[in-house]
Every structure is written in C-alpha cells, then in structure tokens.
Enzyme design. Structure first.
Site, PDB file in Angstrom:
ATOM      1  CG  HIS B 185      39.472  34.593  34.023  1.00 58.43           C
ATOM      2  ND1 HIS B 185      38.777  35.582  34.668  1.00 58.43           N
ATOM      3  CD2 HIS B 185      39.716  35.055  32.789  1.00 58.43           C
ATOM      4  CE1 HIS B 185      38.598  36.586  33.848  1.00 58.43           C
ATOM      5  NE2 HIS B 185      39.156  36.303  32.696  1.00 58.43           N
ATOM      6  CB  CYS B 474      44.942  45.742  48.971  1.00 59.37           C
ATOM      7  SG  CYS B 474      44.986  46.866  47.586  1.00 59.37           S
TER       8      CYS B 474
END
Lengths: 86, 549
Positions: B185, B474
């Site tokens: 995170h 990606c």
C-alpha cells in the site's frame, strides 16, 4: 428474552463499517446486548467491537441477537436491520 | 551512513527525517503504581477516551474511506471488554500503562491469530495501544506535523492507510519504510501522490529525527545530505519531456498510462501518456449488488477512447476474486488463499453473462484503437476461449495478461491464440516466487530485478516477437527508469505505468540506444541476484546517472 435471527448481508460480513454501525447502536441501548452465531460458539457482548470482530461473521452467515428489558424489541429490530443491510 | 532498500516510486526527495509512529517502548513488566486504584483507573480511562476522540476527529478531517477506518479504531479504544480488562489489571496492582499494554496485547493476539482481514485489525490495535501508552507516560504522540516549515521525509516501520490519510504531497518529500514491498500500500500510495519512496529499508527507523537525508526512489538508496555529491532537485534534470517515447536512435516505444477510471485521464495526458496500456475496470463493479448494464458501462469506455484519439487504449476486463468479493459473483466456498483462487478469467467460466455484458458494452464503442484483454490466464486454451468471446462481441483486438508463470512458460501457444499480450510483472513475480504481495516479510523476493522474473519476461517477449505480435509490460517494473530500458532491451513493444513515472522513463529511454538497452538486458539476465542484475544493467546505461536517475 427477545431474540432476532438475521442473515448478514453485507459483502464484508459483520466487519468494517457494518460492525461499527452495529456496535455504535448497541452502545446506546441501556440493556445488555448479546450476539452469537446460530451454529456454534458462545454469544459475545454486542457493545464490544473487538468481540464482534473476533466472532468473524461472514456474508451469508446467520446470527442471533438477544436483549431483554424495556424497549428491547425496538432495539432488536434496529440491530437486525443493520446486520441485514447489504 | 547509507541505507539501501527497494526503490518503488522514482525521483529524488530530500528533507529532514520525521520518524512516524515511533514505537512506544513497552512499559516494564510488573510495573506498579503508588496511590489509589480508582485514581489509576480514571487515568487509564481518560487516556482511552482522549485517543478515541482524536481518532474520531482525524477521521472526520480525512473523510472518505479513511473516515470509516478511523472511526472503527475509535470504537476499539473505548471497547467495553478492553476497559474491563484494564480495570481488572489495575486492581491486581499493575500501573495504568502496563495494564493498557497487556489488555491490548491480549486482544491483538486473538485477532492476529485469525489472519487475513482480522490480522490487519491487529495492526490497528497496536497503533491505538501506542497512542494510549504515549499519553500515560507523557511521550510524544505518534503522528506527523500537519504544516511543517519544509517538506519532510516520512520514515516508518510501515504505513497504514490511516496514517497516510492526512498526508499531503506538499508536506512530504519522500517515504521510507522498513517493511512493505513494491506492490504494498505504501508503494502504490506514493506513486499515486508522485512522491519518491523506498521500502524494505532495514534500519530506517533508526535514523535520527531531523537529520537531513536524500532519498533516491529509483535506486533505493537513502543517504545523509552532507555526504557525497549534492543531488539534483527531483525532476529538474529531465524536466517533463513530452513527445513519443523512443530510444536515442529513434526506436519507438509507446509510453502508456495505467488508469483506474476516466477521472485519471487528465493527469495521464498532462504527463504525456501516448495512450492507455492498462485500463482497470473494477471501479464499475465494486460495491454493487448487480453488475452494471452495458448502457451504463459504455460512457466510461467512450470517455477514455475519446481522450486518446488514434492512440491505443487497452481495457482489462473485470479482475475480481475472493479478496474483493462481489455479490453477483458469489464464491463457491471460502477461499483461504484468494490470490490462488477463482479470480479474473476463472470467474467468467462460472458467470459468462458478466463477461459477455462487458464485452458487449466494449463492442458498442469499438474503434480501431480499442484493445481488450483478460486477467489471470493460465493456459492457451483459456486465452483462445476469451479471444473467441471477443470475436463474438465484434472486438477485433483480443489479448491476455501474462501474469501466471505457466502462461510465460508456454508463451508461444498463448500468443498464437490472441492478437497481443501484456505482461503484468506484479502478479507474475508473486506467483513465480510464491510470495504474497501484501506480506512485508517476503517482499525481498518480489524485487522486479530478480533474474528469474526477467527470464519469464524474456520468454514472453521472444515468443511474441517470433509471432510478430505486440507484447507490452504494464506492471510496476515498467515505472523504474533503469528497468524500463532493460524491458525494452528484452523486446517489450510498449510500456505502461502510473502516470507519475512517465517523464523519468521517457528521459531514460531517450538517453540510450536500443543496442545499449539490449546489452543492459543481456547483462542483467546473466546475473545471479537481483542486486547484481541491477548493478550490471546500470553499468551499461550510463545516461541514468547524468539524469539523476
């Protein structure tokens, strides 16, 4: 002793926001509130967020909410609505 | 003194160290108090109430998702079971700080034993416990200054969403954490804010508060400002160059943006994105009882296609699993390990209607720029099944993510079944190294420079090259300027990343020839460790140092 059986509908179960809303309401009640799973386990204090979290109720599980005394029917209805809200 | 971690958000940040959530020392076991038990209990209760009030106020200030997290924490601080336990321990003679410590620890152990969501709440409890003990012992409360004189470097063991809810880019020069991985995170948040970040940096919380440091979010290095060459101010060395991505000798490499909704398009354009390489569509589905209708989905796709006329837009179809359950994709049972469960394309097999509706919505807005790909594809058979569904919906360009090692190992057959592939390095690393992306303890394995990961990328790009089909990257690996050059050297035909990383990657590519990129790639592949691969590649990419990358 009043009781409500309700199936927890929220995706996150009786955790996060639904658990907090439930406990906040229960804390306003003058009488004891207990919450347990239909299958197994002893009921816990419905005013304790930590106890409710540790109960680990998942979406689709059914709980029994109990309370006794004046006004308990209304409070049980409200708590059942909170637990049953998706 | 120099520290090294894993650079996860590029750029250089400098400023005074602010050590966040200083771990409050454990009150000594058996500590007692003098005086009245009732007074000691009142002291403990007052501290609990004060913490609850502060958490509530911070939640109110933060708003949104952070608000509900912080308000739930406030309830924990005043939990009746916890309060009874604290009082009982004080009656037994323990001083208030020690009583609070033991009461919180008992509850924390119950929660952390359960793991998963409950395990994360254990970290919440630690935070509340530290705040209560800090008040009782007269220590500084954990937290960060709201309006500092200059941007500071936030140093922490790890950052919880609640910690970062009130941080602003204007006040933070860089993040450094001891734990966390490239896809934690902290890393995702830092990239979203465009702030340099280094994670998995051992010893960081030992830095002296106020010490001026330089944080290199690319190389992962943290050093004292007084040491070595003065760094260039972040971003200045390469400015914000625009124009198409290409190597110094003109080999084109479209630089695309990863977006999670139409509202991120503006920022992508501002950073010079040449299209969208990963359009995550989960936002259309989360928090709903029924899947969105095709009419409802169409504007979300059309808005992005309209913003990039004549440019590629790669839409990834719904990637849902047991970690973010959806009411209309009910799980077949409890999944102890959602990352390995029925997610992505696997869920389409049980609920083909949800996939068909999304493909129909995409078919209704189809242009020559639109490419559609499926997540979590393990086999060529799955890839062919998805491609056939795309054809039925009138979508001419169907592809798949390569993020499961089996798909990379048999890339030739997977590529043959589709029109293009895109490598998702985050999940590819997680599955190749059997290391949970959310677990700091194993994050060292998730270094995107791991030679085994580069091997899997190389297999995929080689198979695509033989077939003459595009193969993009990606994952977050594409956002590292040095690794971006290596990926191009391995044969990636486009790179897609968070918009904030585009200028640095564009500058790094423009500073090197394709041949240099290929040499760097070969040098990295022959190394034994991630550290050596990084060093070997950088030795072949001399332009990076000149750019301050």
């Amino acid at each position: 002793m009043g009781e409500r059986k309700v199936t927890v509908a929220a995706e996150v179960g009786l955790h996060a926001r639904p658990a907090a809303t439930f406990v906040k309401r229960a804390m306003q009640a003058p009488m004891d509130i207990s919450v347990g799973k239909v299958h197994g386990g002893s009921p816990v204090n419905g005013k304790s967020i930590l106890a409710i979290l540790a109960l680990d109720v998942r979406q689709g599980e059914t709980i029994v909410i109990s309370a006794d005394g004046e006004g308990s029917e209304e409070i049980l209805d409200e708590l059942a609505t909170i637990a049953g809200t998706p | 003194m120099r520290l090294r971690g894993v650079g996860v958000s590029p750029g250089i940040g400098q400023g005074p160290v602010y050590v966040m959530s200083v771990s409050v020392p454990e009150p000594p076991a058996g500590a007692t108090y003098t005086g009245d038990a009732e007074r000691e209990k009142e002291r403990a209760l007052a501290a609990l109430t004060q913490v609850a009030g502060e958490l509530e106020a911070r939640g109110h200030q933060a708003g949104g998702e952070a608000e509900s997290i912080l308000k739930a924490q406030a309830l924990m601080a005043e939990d009746p079971g916890l309060v009874v336990r604290v009082k009982t321990l004080i009656d037994r003679g323990l001083a208030a700080p020690r009583a609070a410590f033991e009461a919180f620890t008992k509850y924390r152990d119950v929660l952390s034993g359960a793991g998963g969501y409950l395990g994360e709440r254990a970290a919440d409890l630690n935070d509340i416990r530290d705040r209560v003990i800090a008040i009782l012992t007269g220590q500084q409360m954990p937290g960060v200054p709201r309006v500092p004189d200059e941007p500071y470097v936030v140093v922490a063991t790890d950052l919880a969403p609640a910690d970062t809810a009130v941080l602003s880019k204007r006040h933070v020069a860089a993040f450094v954490t001891e734990e966390g991985g490239p896809t934690s995170h902290t890393a995702i948040l830092a990239r979203a804010l465009g702030v340099p970040a280094v994670v998995a940096c051992r010893g960081a919380t030992g830095l002296t508060p106020g010490l001026r440091v330089v944080v290199d979010g690319t190389s992962g290095e943290v050093r004292m400002e007084s040491e070595g060459a003065a760094p260039v101010t972040a971003g200045v060395a390469y400015g914000t160059p625009h124009g198409p991505g290409r190597t110094r000798d003109g080999h084109p490499v479209p630089l695309l943006a990863n977006i999670g909704g139409p509202d991120e398009v503006e920022r992508a354009l501002a950073m010079g994105a040449e299209g969208v390489g990963l359009y995550r569509t989960e936002f259309l589905y989360l928090g709903r009882e029924h899947p969105p209708s095709r009419e409802e989905q169409e504007p979300a796709y059309r808005a992005v296609l309209d913003a990039f006329p004549g440019r590629p837009v790669v839409v990834r179809t719904l990637d849902a699993g047991a970690d973010k359950p959806l009411a209309f994709l009910p799980a077949p049972g409890r999944e102890p390990n959602p990352a390995l469960g029925r997610r992505g394309l696997r869920a389409y097999r049980d609920f083909p209607g949800v996939m068909e509706e999304q493909l129909a919505a995409l078919g209704a807005v189809v242009t020559t720029d639109l490419q559609v790909m499926a997540p979590m594809v393990a086999t060529a058979e799955e890839a062919a099944w998805f491609a056939a569904a795309c054809r039925t919906a009138g979508l001419p360009q169907a592809g798949v993510m390569v993020e499961i090692p089996s798909a990379a190992l048999r890339a030739e057959t997977v590529v043959a079944a589709v029109d293009f592939v895109s490598i998702g390095t985050n999940d590819l690393a997680q599955y190749a190294f059997a290391a949970d992306r959310e677990l700091g303890a194993v994050s060292g394995l998730l270094d995107p420079w791991q030679p085994a990961l580069l091997d899997l990328v190389s297999m995929t790009t080689a198979a695509a090259a033989v077939a003459g089909k595009p193969c993009g990257v990606c994952g977050e690996a594409a956002a590292d300027p040095a690794l971006a050059c290596v990926l191009v050297g391995l044969g990636a035909t486009s790179l897609s990343m968070g918009s904030a990383a585009l200028p640095a990657v564009r500058a790094a590519l423009a500073a090197h020839t394709l041949e240099q990129c290929e040499q760097a790639a070969q040098a990295a592949l022959t190394q034994a460790t991630a550290e050596q691969a990084r060093a070997a590649a950088r030795a072949d990419l001399p332009g990076l140092a000149r750019l301050g990358l």
